[in-house]
Motif scaffolding. Structure first.
Motif, PDB file in Angstrom:
ATOM      1  N   LEU A 124     -33.551 121.316  89.621  1.00  0.00           N
ATOM      2  CA  LEU A 124     -34.522 122.333  90.010  1.00  0.00           C
ATOM      3  C   LEU A 124     -33.886 123.722  90.046  1.00  0.00           C
ATOM      4  O   LEU A 124     -34.480 124.697  89.566  1.00  0.00           O
ATOM      5  N   ILE A 125     -32.683 123.826  90.589  1.00  0.00           N
ATOM      6  CA  ILE A 125     -31.974 125.122  90.594  1.00  0.00           C
ATOM      7  C   ILE A 125     -31.761 125.587  89.159  1.00  0.00           C
ATOM      8  O   ILE A 125     -31.983 126.760  88.825  1.00  0.00           O
ATOM      9  N   TYR A 126     -31.341 124.681  88.299  1.00  0.00           N
ATOM     10  CA  TYR A 126     -31.121 125.019  86.893  1.00  0.00           C
ATOM     11  C   TYR A 126     -32.417 125.513  86.254  1.00  0.00           C
ATOM     12  O   TYR A 126     -32.448 126.579  85.622  1.00  0.00           O
ATOM     13  N   ASP A 127     -33.497 124.746  86.413  1.00  0.00           N
ATOM     14  CA  ASP A 127     -34.775 125.128  85.799  1.00  0.00           C
ATOM     15  C   ASP A 127     -35.244 126.487  86.299  1.00  0.00           C
ATOM     16  O   ASP A 127     -35.703 127.330  85.515  1.00  0.00           O
ATOM     17  N   PHE A 128     -35.160 126.693  87.606  1.00  0.00           N
ATOM     18  CA  PHE A 128     -35.600 127.952  88.205  1.00  0.00           C
ATOM     19  C   PHE A 128     -34.789 129.120  87.642  1.00  0.00           C
ATOM     20  O   PHE A 128     -35.346 130.116  87.182  1.00  0.00           O
ATOM     21  N   GLY A 134     -34.440 133.660  81.436  1.00  0.00           N
ATOM     22  CA  GLY A 134     -34.956 133.647  80.067  1.00  0.00           C
ATOM     23  C   GLY A 134     -36.307 134.323  79.919  1.00  0.00           C
ATOM     24  O   GLY A 134     -36.498 135.173  79.045  1.00  0.00           O
ATOM     25  N   ALA A 135     -37.263 133.957  80.767  1.00  0.00           N
ATOM     26  CA  ALA A 135     -38.629 134.476  80.642  1.00  0.00           C
ATOM     27  C   ALA A 135     -38.861 135.722  81.498  1.00  0.00           C
ATOM     28  O   ALA A 135     -39.903 136.354  81.390  1.00  0.00           O
ATOM     29  N   LYS A 136     -37.917 136.013  82.379  1.00  0.00           N
ATOM     30  CA  LYS A 136     -38.036 137.116  83.335  1.00  0.00           C
ATOM     31  C   LYS A 136     -39.164 136.866  84.338  1.00  0.00           C
ATOM     32  O   LYS A 136     -39.633 137.762  85.020  1.00  0.00           O
ATOM     33  N   ARG A 137     -39.556 135.629  84.437  1.00  0.00           N
ATOM     34  CA  ARG A 137     -40.589 135.148  85.355  1.00  0.00           C
ATOM     35  C   ARG A 137     -40.277 133.691  85.665  1.00  0.00           C
ATOM     36  O   ARG A 137     -39.484 133.054  84.986  1.00  0.00           O
ATOM     37  N   VAL A 138     -40.959 133.153  86.669  1.00  0.00           N
ATOM     38  CA  VAL A 138     -40.896 131.730  86.974  1.00  0.00           C
ATOM     39  C   VAL A 138     -42.330 131.223  86.973  1.00  0.00           C
ATOM     40  O   VAL A 138     -43.210 131.829  87.600  1.00  0.00           O
ATOM     41  N   SER A 139     -42.559 130.138  86.276  1.00  0.00           N
ATOM     42  CA  SER A 139     -43.918 129.591  86.173  1.00  0.00           C
ATOM     43  C   SER A 139     -44.424 129.126  87.532  1.00  0.00           C
ATOM     44  O   SER A 139     -43.648 128.867  88.456  1.00  0.00           O
TER      45      SER A 139
END
Length: 189
Positions: A124-128, A134-139
């Motif tokens: 989860l830390i990695y994904d966040f 990368g996206a400059k946002r978090v889904s």
């Protein structure tokens, strides 16, 4: 205390010639949990007010986010990879390993691969972090997972930790700082 030149972009810092403001922040850094000037502090000491605020934020982000040290250090390694920050990796790799990040996870990060995570919190830390960088946002989905797992305050603190260590990485990169000039660099330049 004279600190030898770390890189061509940094002047030698001589404590005997320090301003009172530099002395005060130096004392605060050296008496705090870090106890040394490793990392960006030799650059920041040129701006004592920045150094003062940054070192306090850094102490919070490193020691008081609500995340276990293992997860904080994983986030720092991810940041080092994202920014290809030589000294950030050199300093935090052994700390991360000592805190419980596996050498296989660290090696995969260094090679630019998604690690195979045994621990769901590490995943989860990695994904966040990777999504934010990368996206400059978090889904919404990733945010909801983090908030559910860590709580709202710790999720806010995770964003702060990632932002702080991005600042550290930028400083280290701009001033070509290394933790140990004798070690091979973790990232190609």
């Amino acid at each position: 205390m004279t600190t030898e030149r770390k890189a061509a972009r940094l002047p030698v810092f001589d404590r005997a010639a320090a301003t009172p403001e530099q002395e005060a922040v130096l004392d605060e850094i050296l008496s705090g949990p870090r106890g040394n000037l490793a990392g960006p502090f030799l650059a920041w000491i040129a701006s004592p007010e920045l150094a003062e605020h940054a070192q306090r934020l850094g102490a919070f982000c490193r020691y008081s986010t609500g995340l276990p040290l293992r997860l904080s250090e994983l986030a720092i390694l991810i940041t080092a990879v994202q920014w290809r920050a030589q000294a950030e990796w050199q300093i935090h790799y052994p700390i991360a390993i000592d805190a419980g990040v596996s050498a296989d996870v660290a090696q995969a990060l260094l090679e630019g691969r998604r690690p195979v995570f045994v621990d769901t919190d590490e995943a989860l830390i990695y994904d966040f972090a990777v999504e934010l960088y990368g996206a400059k946002r978090v889904s919404d989905m990733t945010f909801a997972k983090a908030e559910e797992r860590f709580g709202h305050e710790t999720t806010v603190n995770l964003v702060g930790l990632l932002g702080y260590y991005a600042l550290v990485a930028m400083t280290l990169n701009v001033f070509a700082m290394r933790a140990n000039e004798d070690e091979p660099l973790p990232f190609n330049e």
